[in-house]
Design an enzyme around this catalytic site. Structure first.
Site, PDB file in Angstrom:
ATOM      1  CD  GLU A  87     -41.496 -35.143   0.541  1.00 47.52           C
ATOM      2  OE1 GLU A  87     -42.630 -35.665   0.580  1.00 47.52           O
ATOM      3  OE2 GLU A  87     -40.463 -35.777   0.840  1.00 47.52           O
ATOM      4  CG  ASP A 101     -45.844 -38.238   5.056  1.00 46.92           C
ATOM      5  OD1 ASP A 101     -45.434 -38.472   6.200  1.00 46.92           O
ATOM      6  OD2 ASP A 101     -45.560 -38.945   4.071  1.00 46.92           O
TER       7      ASP A 101
END
EC number: 3.2.1.17
Length: 130
Positions: free
Chosen positions: A35, A53
């Site tokens: 991620e 994000d």
């Protein structure tokens, strides 16, 4: 802050992530590797949802945090998104725990599905003396 792999593994373990909701420490380490590459400063904008994000877990502003500009935001963790970019990952971990309590669980993270699910993830904690 870019975390050194084993330092992050120790910190996540200390914060109660090993086995949380059935997700092993190695899986959390795989997730954060793919991620954010262990980087608390990581942000990625998603044009389709106009959301962003944030942080080491890449937690999304549409559902989990407030950045003051994402349409129809829910703020499930009840925090400002900037908190997710702090060097101290305590609050980011609390929010990730909230995310994984949802029915989707760890599958909420696309990178986990793409890179960790069904893979041998032990390499992410190997040699860390946990």
């Amino acid at each position: 802050k870019v975390w050194e792999r084993c330092a992050l593994a120790r910190k996540l373990k200390e914060l109660g992530m090993d086995g949380y909701r059935g997700v092993s420490l190695a899986n959390w380490m795989c997730l954060t590797k793919w991620e954010s590459d262990y980087n608390t400063d990581a942000t990625n904008y998603n044009p389709s949802s106009e959301s962003t994000d944030y942080g080491i877990f890449q937690i999304n502003s549409r559902y989990w945090c407030n950045n003051g500009k994402t349409p129809h935001a829910v703020n499930g963790c009840g925090i400002n998104c900037n908190v997710l970019l702090e060097d101290d990952i305590t609050k980011a971990v609390q929010c990730a725990k909230r995310v994984v309590r949802d029915p989707q669980g760890v599958r909420a993270w696309v990178a986990w599905k793409n890179h960790c699910e069904g893979h041998d993830v032990e390499q992410y904690v190997e040699g860390c003396d946990l």
